[in-house]
Design a protein around this motif. Structure first.
Motif, PDB file in Angstrom:
ATOM      1  N   PHE A   1      49.669   0.679  41.098  1.00  0.00           N
ATOM      2  CA  PHE A   1      48.464   0.750  40.314  1.00  0.00           C
ATOM      3  C   PHE A   1      48.258  -0.249  39.170  1.00  0.00           C
ATOM      4  CE2 PHE A   1      48.645   5.417  41.419  1.00  0.00           C
ATOM      5  CZ  PHE A   1      47.158   5.415  41.921  1.00  0.00           C
TER       6      PHE A   1
ATOM      7  N   PHE B   1      44.830   0.034  44.860  1.00  0.00           N
ATOM      8  CA  PHE B   1      44.711   1.318  44.562  1.00  0.00           C
ATOM      9  C   PHE B   1      45.102   2.543  45.740  1.00  0.00           C
ATOM     10  CE2 PHE B   1      42.008  -0.116  40.799  1.00  0.00           C
ATOM     11  CZ  PHE B   1      42.877   0.368  39.950  1.00  0.00           C
ATOM     12  N   TYR B   2      44.579   2.223  46.750  1.00  0.00           N
ATOM     13  CA  TYR B   2      44.544   3.144  48.064  1.00  0.00           C
ATOM     14  C   TYR B   2      45.864   3.354  48.459  1.00  0.00           C
ATOM     15  CZ  TYR B   2      44.055   4.881  52.686  1.00  0.00           C
ATOM     16  OH  TYR B   2      44.420   5.535  53.886  1.00  0.00           O
TER      17      TYR B   2
ATOM     18  N   ALA C   1      46.839  -3.313  40.733  1.00  0.00           N
ATOM     19  CA  ALA C   1      45.540  -3.177  41.056  1.00  0.00           C
ATOM     20  C   ALA C   1      44.673  -3.434  39.596  1.00  0.00           C
ATOM     21  CB  ALA C   1      45.120  -1.617  41.360  1.00  0.00           C
ATOM     22  N   ARG C   2      45.119  -2.912  38.608  1.00  0.00           N
ATOM     23  CA  ARG C   2      44.387  -2.996  37.252  1.00  0.00           C
ATOM     24  C   ARG C   2      44.316  -4.388  37.117  1.00  0.00           C
ATOM     25  NH1 ARG C   2      46.930   2.184  36.081  1.00  0.00           N
ATOM     26  NH2 ARG C   2      48.415   1.083  35.014  1.00  0.00           N
TER      27      ARG C   2
END
Length: 476
Positions: A87, A128-129, A90-91
């Motif tokens: 996460f 994210f996925y 991704a961010r």
């Protein structure tokens, strides 16, 4: 009155490229053991962007050992803890998306509109996925207690450098594996920037290692005994070589190779919508797409109507500076690839096909090829059989659905296909018979992290994306 597009350049100041980069091993940037380097060049201007370390056998061994040491602790983490790192990655990718989009356009040559609106959103979406899967592996359908394999050796191509990295790294980390990645020689920069993203996300040392270099670097990684899983995206020829290399070993292997996708237009298809799909299918990313719709199959009764509309649309395509937000078609990735495209296009003409391209002024510097259309093509032409991997479309005709299926499947590849028709029953009938890993209906080149992607025959085996993409990184 004719309206002209004013230049709308994206600022290069969004990204700061260092004059040189080392390998990323065990959480640190380091020089190659042999001290060798190579340069990466911007294909739109031929300017040198940076000097990059060229890894050898000793460097690969160092990276694999680092990944092996990190595997014990990384694989033992609860899935929810691994998810936190994914996460974070991704961010950070979203926060740095403008910087990374400009970098990818400079190093690869593709239009900023594509890197900004397609590549970077998809890259973040994949992390994210798979972050969401990290603590749910026992529910993925691969047994009650699936375990990671170990060190994954991953070799990625130059057409979607950062996106192919995400396709491979995200599921590997979610499943508990560690990674040694070898990016393409002509596009190493986004992978090296990703190394910094990993550091900012606090990823433990050795979980992701990046060894830059050429083909021999990738070969050393594939052959290393400490690698438990090999994932490769690239040419069919190299894929065959890798398959031979791992034969007889315990290494798990997935290959995503070349393609010669058929884009099939029936007489009831909405012509304007189909033409947009044809253009996106072959001219997206300069045709540097393994699943490109490079063979257009048009039903005879609408051949002239579709071709007239397609030519009108191609005349509106803008070729030029990939950093200009108005550009549709950027630069070919390298001089070597440009020569291959030219050679196959010349062969098409020599074999009797009719060549057409819209009038467009190509820049004097860089590697450029105008969007090109061939009519009068038969299945015997090289341009209908071989993967051009450039903005070159071959047009064939058919009369019946059975003939369309026969021509579409008449290829050693089996990666993608598209069907354009208003009849849902025909779409399902065609999809059931087309020997392709992905069949798009009334669209083309659409991707989603939740959907598996892969091919048959000489297009490789295994699937990336979706729940299916986890299987290759698990001992099931």
């Amino acid at each position: 009155m004719v309206f002209e597009y004013a230049p709308a350049p994206e600022s290069r100041s969004a990204v700061d490229i260092a004059p040189s980069y080392g390998l990323f091993v065990d959480g640190e940037f380091t020089e190659a053991a042999g001290g060798r380097t190579f340069t990466t060049v911007s294909p739109s201007t031929e300017e040198v962007l940076s000097e990059v370390a060229l890894g050898g056998a000793e460097d690969v061994d160092r990276a694999v050992r680092a990944a092996g040491r990190a595997f014990e602790k990384w694989s033992a983490l609860p899935g929810r803890e691994r998810a936190k790192y994914l996460f974070r990655i991704a961010r950070i990718l979203q926060e740095r998306s403008r910087e990374l989009a400009v970098l990818e356009t400079l190093d690869n040559g593709k239009p900023i509109r594509e890197t900004r609106d397609v590549d970077l959103p998809q890259v973040a979406a994949h992390f994210f996925y798979y972050a969401g899967w990290a603590d749910k592996l026992e529910h993925a359908g691969f047994g009650p207690d699936p375990r990671p394999l170990g060190v994954a050796g991953q070799v990625i191509p130059w057409n979607f450098p950062l996106l192919m990295l995400a396709w491979k790294v995200a599921p590997a980390l979610a499943a508990g594996n560690t990674v040694v990645l070898k990016p393409a020689e002509t596009t190493p920069l986004s992978a090296l920037f990703f190394a910094d993203v990993c550091r900012r996300a606090g990823l433990p040392r050795g979980v992701v290692n990046i060894v830059t270099g050429a083909g021999e670097t990738g070969a050393e990684l594939v052959a290393h005994p400490g690698v438990a899983k090999v994932a490769f995206t690239g040419s069919t020829g190299v894929g065959r070589s890798i398959a031979r290399s791992v034969a007889g070993t315990d290494k798990k292997l997935t290959l995503e190779l070349g393609g010669k996708g058929a884009n099939i237009v029936f007489d009831d298809a909405p012509v304007d919508q189909a033409v947009e799909g044809i253009v996106n299918g072959i001219f997206f990313n300069q045709g540097h797409v393994c699943c490109a719709g490079s063979r257009l199959l048009v039903q005879e009764s609408v051949h002239d109507e579709v071709l007239d509309a397609l030519r009108r649309r191609m005349e509106l395509l803008r070729v030029g500076d990939p950093l200009d937000k108005n550009t549709d078609i950027g630069a070919v990735n390298s001089a070597e690839q440009l020569e291959r495209i030219r050679s196959l296009a010349d062969a098409g003409e020599a074999e009797g096909a009719q060549r057409w391209a819209p009038a467009c002024e190509l820049p004097e510097r860089g590697y450029w090829f105008a969007p090109t259309l061939f009519t009068g093509v038969t299945q015997a032409h090289r341009i209908a059989r071989e993967e051009v991997f450039g903005p070159v479309l071959s047009v064939l005709t058919f009369r019946t659905p059975d003939e369309a299926v026969a021509k579409a499947n008449n290829t050693p590849y089996g990666l993608s296909a598209g069907v354009w028709t208003e009849k849902g029953s025909r779409i399902l009938w065609m999809a059931d018979r087309l020997r392709a890993g992905v069949v798009w209906a009334n669209t083309f080149n659409k991707f989603d992290p939740t959907s598996p992607f892969g091919g048959y025959k000489e297009s490789g085996f295994g699937r990336e994306g979706g729940r299916h993409g986890l299987e290759a990184y698990l001992d099931v």
